[in-house]
Design a protein around this motif. Structure first.
Motif, short mmCIF file in Angstrom:
data_model
loop_
_atom_site.label_atom_id
_atom_site.label_comp_id
_atom_site.label_asym_id
_atom_site.label_seq_id
_atom_site.Cartn_x
_atom_site.Cartn_y
_atom_site.Cartn_z
N LEU A 1 34.36 44.89 35.49
CA LEU A 1 35.20 44.33 34.44
C LEU A 1 34.37 43.44 33.51
O LEU A 1 33.30 42.97 33.90
CB LEU A 1 36.35 43.50 35.03
N PRO A 2 34.85 43.21 32.30
CA PRO A 2 34.14 42.30 31.39
C PRO A 2 33.97 40.93 32.04
O PRO A 2 34.83 40.46 32.78
CB PRO A 2 35.08 42.23 30.18
N GLY A 3 32.84 40.31 31.79
CA GLY A 3 32.59 39.00 32.36
C GLY A 3 31.89 39.05 33.69
O GLY A 3 31.60 38.02 34.30
N GLY A 4 31.60 40.29 34.17
CA GLY A 4 30.88 40.42 35.43
C GLY A 4 31.75 40.51 36.66
O GLY A 4 31.26 40.69 37.77
N GLN A 5 33.08 40.36 36.53
CA GLN A 5 33.95 40.48 37.69
C GLN A 5 34.04 41.93 38.14
O GLN A 5 33.78 42.86 37.38
CB GLN A 5 35.36 39.96 37.37
N THR A 6 34.44 42.12 39.37
CA THR A 6 34.66 43.46 39.91
C THR A 6 36.00 43.52 40.62
O THR A 6 36.52 42.50 41.07
CB THR A 6 33.55 43.86 40.90
N GLU A 7 36.55 44.71 40.70
CA GLU A 7 37.78 44.95 41.45
C GLU A 7 37.56 46.17 42.33
O GLU A 7 36.80 47.08 41.97
CB GLU A 7 38.96 45.19 40.51
N PRO A 8 38.20 46.22 43.50
CA PRO A 8 37.95 47.32 44.44
C PRO A 8 38.56 48.66 44.00
O PRO A 8 39.65 48.70 43.42
CB PRO A 8 38.61 46.82 45.73
#
Length: 715
Positions: free
Chosen positions: A503-510
């Motif tokens: 995701l934008p901003g370096g976050q991740t989701e499973p």
């Protein structure tokens, strides 16, 4: 599809973000981060894990066709209408940039719950006995594509040779559009002919709408051969002009003295055993043993190809291949593969209960540097290893099939799961363009058929490289198929995955927790126009772990001039896959799952290597002709453009686009069938990078040319 010591950007980017793209070559996966899974293409360039849908083989009522066709080879030239529609396969792309030029000779047999299955079938091919000469001007045939249509007149009867004749294994897992029953020497009594044809139809038991399985068709042919009035019988397989479908033609020769209809019972005739073990004749190869209860065969499939790319990666390999090796100019190399093993099916006791299975071992290799890495590669490993059981009684509209192990699978037409996307052909596995490996590492398949309805359940785990994050898929598909309408509704979820979305901003989701609702519909002979068809499919993706809302869909229309020389066919498709808008709360980038297949969902032999089925729209226009039953020519044009400038999850060089214009591609495919066991394929392509690619790379861009010549052997 091996990848070179360096990994193409597209390959590792999507896997890392778990968006696994599935439509390009598998560049080396040196970056453990995430290399997308290469997927083979149906009979063409393939780049994804492969799977075959299993549809049932139940017998429906049939239409008697008084054939009044041209006097050409019985299964040869007139085209048929795409009247029976089958579910489109769904593929889960776990890898993005991977090979694109292979015929994907998936030489495995897979069996579906209806009689067609997912792997074992393709291994057991019918014996190549001499083809009887047939005068089509007097042939009487039955069209098994529907159980509800009234008998057709000779004016509406079709020659079964609607498409080019292809080796049986190449049709494995594809939906059957039509089934024809021909009497090569009909009697003078029309009523008796109809009765005999109905007996053959009932004994054959395979109908339109099911997925093709050489193993089960072999069993069905054996049942027809056991009828007391049948002297000999054979079947031939043709590729339909409709996307991803095949046509089956059964040719039966009657005995000089025809028994009375009441005598025509399959139990009335006991067949002698045959095959190498039964007759001692090695000329029976590949049949090892065959009787009225069992069939065991050798599996021997191979491929060899010569490939040449000019200006690979649009002349900027440094932006797509992460390796000291940078392929520039013109790169030419060779690839080969060989698969050998055994497959069989046998009846247990007097009940309509059958056990089947297959085991094969495959070697594959790349000789000389390709566009991914510069060293030669060679690999050997188990390809297929599965077993299952089938419950199917002659004349009973209910059937059940269950199998487990390493085998192929395809859902519907490959929109989400393709028969060419079950395994990765990259790194040391070699043969990235031929893409010979297609079986999933593990499958559990259950299929039930009740009349025109079919219910399929599946568990899948792709055969990935050790550096790739694993994912498992669980799903169910309910479908309906009759002569002019095909509809299905599938539900898919990912119960386990090591991959994540970026995701934008370096976050991740499973990726784990993804759920998909997938309806599909197809019409044949639209508005009553012979040869006109239309289909559409939609997939809505959401997650039980975070806020996700993604969409993918297409509309596809086509027309085949069935009664015109060379049977010209035209089609247009518009497809779209959502991208993620960083200004909204939901994650919207579409996950292509295991989609693939050059002729269907590898959207561009070249463009598919750098941009998968996410965050883009595309226009696809195709024109094809079939001069005869052995030769086909197809010209396909693609124009692709992005949905969002934010392309996180795509190729590393293309994650932040400065334009929506991805590019144009024109490809020419020629296939020539040398025999029922040998096929030649020539594929050429030229791709022009759009503004999005031109602005993303560090140097000037050039058109990417590809020329491929491949030969495939199937036994």
């Amino acid at each position: 599809m091996p990848a070179s010591a360096g990994l193409a950007q597209e390959e590792f980017s999507d896997i890392h973000t778990t968006e696994l793209n599935v439509s390009t070559h598998a560049a080396d996966l040196e970056a453990i981060d995430a290399a997308p899974n290469p997927q083979p293409i149906e009979l063409l360039a393939v780049t994804a894990i492969d799977q075959l849908p299993v549809e049932d083989i139940h017998q429906q009522p049939i239409d008697l066709l008084q054939e009044n066709q041209s006097q050409e080879n019985p299964l040869q030239k007139n085209s048929f209408n795409a009247e029976t529609i089958s579910l489109s396969p769904v593929v889960l792309p776990e890898l993005e940039a991977v090979q694109t030029d292979s015929i994907d000779p998936i030489l495995t047999a897979s069996i579906s719950a209806d009689f067609t299955s997912q792997n074992a079938a393709s291994h057991l091919l019918t014996q190549s006995s001499p083809e009887p000469s047939i005068d089509l001007s007097s042939d009487l045939s039955i069209d098994l594509s529907t159980s509800t249509q009234p008998p057709q007149s000779s004016e509406t009867a079709y020659d079964p040779n609607a498409g080019i004749r292809i080796p049986l294994n190449l049709g494995e897992g594809r939906p059957i559009e039509r089934v024809y029953i021909y009497l090569t020497n009909p009697t003078d009594d029309a009523a008796e002919n109809e009765t005999l044809q109905q007996e053959i139809t009932e004994a054959f038991g395979i109908e339109a709408g099911e997925s093709f399985s050489p193993l089960f068709v072999d069993r069905a042919i054996r049942q027809v051969q056991g009828l007391p009035f049948v002297e000999s019988v054979e079947y031939r397989l043709y590729e339909s002009n409709a996307p991803g479908r095949v046509i089956v033609a059964v040719l039966a020769t009657l005995k000089p003295t025809t028994p009375q209809p009441e005598e025509a019972s399959p139990a009335a005739t006991t067949q002698q055993s045959g095959g190498i073990l039964g007759s001692g004749d090695f000329g029976d190869f590949p049949t090892l043993y065959v009787s009225d209860r069992a069939l065991f065969k050798f599996v021997l499939n191979g491929s060899v190809g010569l490939f040449s790319d000019t200006n690979p990666w649009f002349g900027n390999p440094q932006n797509f291949v992460f390796s000291p090796y940078q392929p520039n100019g013109t790169i030419t190399w060779g690839e080969y593969s060989l698969e050998a093993g055994l497959a069989g099916i046998t009846r247990i006791g007097d009940a309509p209960f059958y056990l089947y299975g297959a085991a094969t071992y495959m070697i594959s290799s790349t000789v000389q540097p390709d566009i991914f890495q510069e060293d030669d590669r060679f690999d050997g490993a188990i390809e297929q290893l599965y077993a299952g059981f089938l419950i199917a009684e002659r004349g009973n509209p209910i059937a059940f099939n269950f199998s487990v192990g390493r085998q192929k699978f395809q859902l519907n037409q490959g929109f989400l799961f393709s028969q060419f996307s079950g395994a990765v052909n990259a790194q040391d596995r070699g043969a990235s363009y031929l893409n010979p490996r297609t079986a999933y590492d593990m499958t559990v398949l259950a299929n039930a058929r009740i009349g025109n309805f079919r219910l399929q359940g599946f568990f899948l785990e792709p055969n990935l490289l050790s550096v790739q994050p694993r994912s498992q898929y669980l799903g169910a598909n309910l479908s309906y198929n009759d002569r002019t309408l095909e509809a299905s509704l599938a539900y898919i979820t990912i119960p386990y995955s090591e991959a994540v979305y970026l995701l934008p901003g370096g976050q991740t989701e499973p990726r784990e927790g993804l759920q998909v609702i997938n309806p599909r519909i197809r019409f044949a002979n639209l508005f009553g126009v012979d040869g006109l068809w239309a289909e559409s499919e939609y997939a809505y993706e959401f997650s039980d772990r975070f806020n996700m809302s993604a969409h993918g869909a297409y509309i596809w229309v086509g027309y085949t001039a069935n009664h015109v020389s060379w049977q010209p066919s035209f089609s247009y498709r518009f497809s779209g896959f959502s991208g993620d808008d960083p200004n909204t709360a939901a994650y919207e980038r579409f996950d292509p799952l295991q989609a693939g297949g050059l002729s269907d969902w590898l959207q561009g032999l070249t463009l598919g290597k750098v941009f998968n089925n996410s965050n883009n729209f595309s226009h696809r226009v195709s024109v094809s002709v079939q001069p005869n039953e052995l030769l086909s020519l197809s010209l396909v044009y693609y124009y692709r453009y992005a949905n969002q400038l934010n392309n996180l999850g795509g190729s590393p060089s293309l994650q932040n686009l400065q334009s929506r214009d991805i590019g144009h591609e024109l490809q020419l495919l020629t296939r020539y069938s040398l025999s029922r066991n040998l096929l030649l394929q020539f594929l050429s392509s030229i791709a022009f990078p759009g503004t999005a690619i031109q602005r993303a790379v560090s140097g000037e861009t050039d058109p990417w040319f590809t020329i491929q010549l491949s030969a495939y052997m199937f036994f």
